[in-house]
Design a protein around this motif. Structure first.
Motif, mmCIF file in Angstrom:
data_model
loop_
_atom_site.group_PDB
_atom_site.id
_atom_site.type_symbol
_atom_site.label_atom_id
_atom_site.label_comp_id
_atom_site.label_asym_id
_atom_site.label_seq_id
_atom_site.Cartn_x
_atom_site.Cartn_y
_atom_site.Cartn_z
ATOM 1 N N VAL A 59 0.869 -1.180 0.000
ATOM 2 C CA VAL A 59 0.000 0.000 0.000
ATOM 3 C C VAL A 59 0.905 1.229 0.000
ATOM 4 N N ASP A 60 1.049 1.829 -1.162
ATOM 5 C CA ASP A 60 2.104 2.824 -1.350
ATOM 6 C C ASP A 60 1.721 3.719 -2.518
ATOM 7 N N GLY A 61 2.131 4.984 -2.449
ATOM 8 C CA GLY A 61 1.870 5.887 -3.557
ATOM 9 C C GLY A 61 2.650 5.567 -4.807
ATOM 10 N N GLY A 62 3.708 4.781 -4.677
ATOM 11 C CA GLY A 62 4.498 4.308 -5.806
ATOM 12 C C GLY A 62 4.685 2.817 -5.720
ATOM 13 N N GLN A 63 5.583 2.284 -6.550
ATOM 14 C CA GLN A 63 5.818 0.837 -6.555
ATOM 15 C C GLN A 63 7.255 0.466 -6.196
ATOM 16 N N ASP A 64 8.132 1.443 -6.081
ATOM 17 C CA ASP A 64 9.512 1.237 -5.633
ATOM 18 C C ASP A 64 10.238 0.181 -6.457
ATOM 19 N N LEU A 65 10.063 0.294 -7.768
ATOM 20 C CA LEU A 65 10.666 -0.642 -8.717
ATOM 21 C C LEU A 65 11.816 -0.026 -9.503
ATOM 22 N N GLN A 66 12.308 1.121 -9.065
ATOM 23 C CA GLN A 66 13.410 1.732 -9.793
ATOM 24 C C GLN A 66 14.659 0.868 -9.710
ATOM 25 N N LEU A 67 15.429 0.899 -10.776
ATOM 26 C CA LEU A 67 16.697 0.173 -10.843
ATOM 27 C C LEU A 67 17.832 1.182 -10.960
ATOM 28 N N ALA A 68 18.972 0.833 -10.368
ATOM 29 C CA ALA A 68 20.092 1.764 -10.321
ATOM 30 C C ALA A 68 20.521 2.218 -11.709
ATOM 31 N N ALA A 69 20.555 1.307 -12.676
ATOM 32 C CA ALA A 69 21.012 1.665 -14.014
ATOM 33 C C ALA A 69 20.091 2.667 -14.692
ATOM 34 N N ASP A 70 18.828 2.639 -14.318
ATOM 35 C CA ASP A 70 17.860 3.561 -14.919
ATOM 36 C C ASP A 70 17.888 4.940 -14.265
ATOM 37 N N HIS A 71 18.443 5.019 -13.061
ATOM 38 C CA HIS A 71 18.388 6.279 -12.320
ATOM 39 C C HIS A 71 19.738 6.602 -11.677
ATOM 40 N N PRO A 72 20.777 6.750 -12.477
ATOM 41 C CA PRO A 72 22.077 7.103 -11.887
ATOM 42 C C PRO A 72 22.077 8.473 -11.229
ATOM 43 N N GLU A 73 21.135 9.343 -11.656
ATOM 44 C CA GLU A 73 21.074 10.690 -11.104
ATOM 45 C C GLU A 73 20.410 10.729 -9.735
ATOM 46 N N GLU A 74 19.685 9.678 -9.358
ATOM 47 C CA GLU A 74 18.978 9.641 -8.078
ATOM 48 C C GLU A 74 19.115 8.246 -7.486
ATOM 49 N N ALA A 95 -0.611 6.085 -7.147
ATOM 50 C CA ALA A 95 -1.118 7.129 -8.032
ATOM 51 C C ALA A 95 -0.072 7.574 -9.043
ATOM 52 N N ASP A 96 1.177 7.125 -8.851
ATOM 53 C CA ASP A 96 2.229 7.446 -9.810
ATOM 54 C C ASP A 96 2.036 6.666 -11.102
ATOM 55 N N ASP A 97 2.777 7.046 -12.116
ATOM 56 C CA ASP A 97 2.766 6.293 -13.357
ATOM 57 C C ASP A 97 3.326 4.896 -13.117
ATOM 58 N N GLU A 98 2.995 3.992 -14.011
ATOM 59 C CA GLU A 98 3.510 2.627 -13.931
ATOM 60 C C GLU A 98 5.046 2.643 -13.883
ATOM 61 N N GLU A 99 5.627 1.948 -12.909
ATOM 62 C CA GLU A 99 7.079 1.943 -12.736
ATOM 63 C C GLU A 99 7.753 0.710 -13.335
#
Length: 297
Positions: free
Chosen positions: A122-137, A179-183
């Motif tokens: 139960v979360d506003g996002g899905q926390d599926l980011q990967l390091a290679a996709d987000h080196p800036e964050e 509510a965020d876009d699909e991650e």
């Protein structure tokens, strides 16, 4: 049949967060009356205290992605160990973060105890980011579920935290209230997804769908950013004008925790810095949790 006792554990860490603040959340929740509120729900409560506080720091000795990953893993391994006696005593863990990565520690501890649990996220996002996709964050807070699932490119210190890899499979996971876009930009996670719009329309139905998706025995992860920041200003990373309202979240959680398979709750991302000097929002959150955990008469 009597309810199992609740075992409360604080994990006061912002090590994996975007900035400091969340390390003060467990103390703020207790100060707002969480333990007495849980007792008023009719359950016996055992407070196991807190693990070692860990405040976010800007520059570890070696820059990593995720940021400060070895320290994040140290925090989670301590939490994993601290949960062992909670589970051994047959208590239902109620874990107070800190940031969202703490759910890795809870699932690792459950696996250590031989418990096979699913996850209602139960979360506003899905926390599926990967390091290679987000080196800036390179913030682990937004990568927790990716590491639970051991997606390609995750870090061994987090994905290998528990006794097995992955700690969770996509068929035992349901995203609720985002509510965020699909991650899932790479199409690697075929889990059931129930967006905020569906929860707002019928929280009870959303809960039933989630339980059916994850199967018998499940943990509920609650990030307060699932709420519209205008309705309860607490989220570490806010969303405005979208998300759930407190009454809808109460109904959703009540339906989830009243299910026989409910096996624990993580409360994450409630930042005391967002609150006023009277802790109004923390007290509102505590009241929400009390209402959700109190059995219907």
């Amino acid at each position: 049949m009597p309810h199992r006792p609740l075992g409360v554990l604080g994990v006061p860490s912002s090590a994996a967060a975007h900035a400091p603040g969340l390390e003060r959340s467990p103390a703020a929740l207790r100060a707002a009356g969480l333990v007495p509120a849980l007792e008023r729900s009719g359950r016996r409560v055992v407070d196991h205290g807190d693990t070692t506080p860990a405040r976010w720091r800007p520059d570890p000795p070696e820059r990593t992605n995720p940021h400060d990953v070895d320290r994040v893993a140290t925090v989670l391994q301590e939490a994993r160990s601290a949960l062992a006696p909670v589970l051994a005593a047959g208590q239902v863990p109620v874990v107070l973060g800190g940031e969202c990565t703490v759910t890795l520690a809870v699932l690792a501890a459950c696996a250590d105890a031989g418990l096979d649990v699913g996850l209602v996220y139960v979360d506003g996002g899905q926390d599926l980011q990967l390091a290679a996709d987000h080196p800036e964050e390179p913030i682990a807070d937004s990568m927790g579920v990716a590491h639970l699932l051991d997606l390609p490119g995750t870090h061994d210190a987090l994905a290998g935290l528990g006794p097995r890899r992955p700690l969770l499979t996509a068929d035992r996971l349901c995203f609720v209230g985002y509510a965020d876009d699909e991650e899932d930009v790479h199409g690697l996670v075929p889990s059931v997804r129930i967006p905020a719009s569906s929860v707002l329309a019928d929280p009870g139905s959303a809960a039933r769908r989630a339980v059916a998706a994850v199967g018998t025995g499940f943990l509920v992860h609650l990030d307060v950013d699932v709420l519209d920041m205008f309705t309860l200003p607490l989220a570490d990373v806010p969303q405005y004008g979208r998300g759930l309202t407190p009454p809808v979240l109460t109904d959703l959680l009540a339906a989830l925790v009243s299910t026989p398979g409910w096996s624990g709750l993580v409360v994450a991302e409630a930042n005391p810095d967002r609150d006023d000097e009277h802790a109004t929002s923390m007290r509102t959150l505590v009241g929400l949790l009390e209402a959700a955990l109190t059995p219907a008469s």
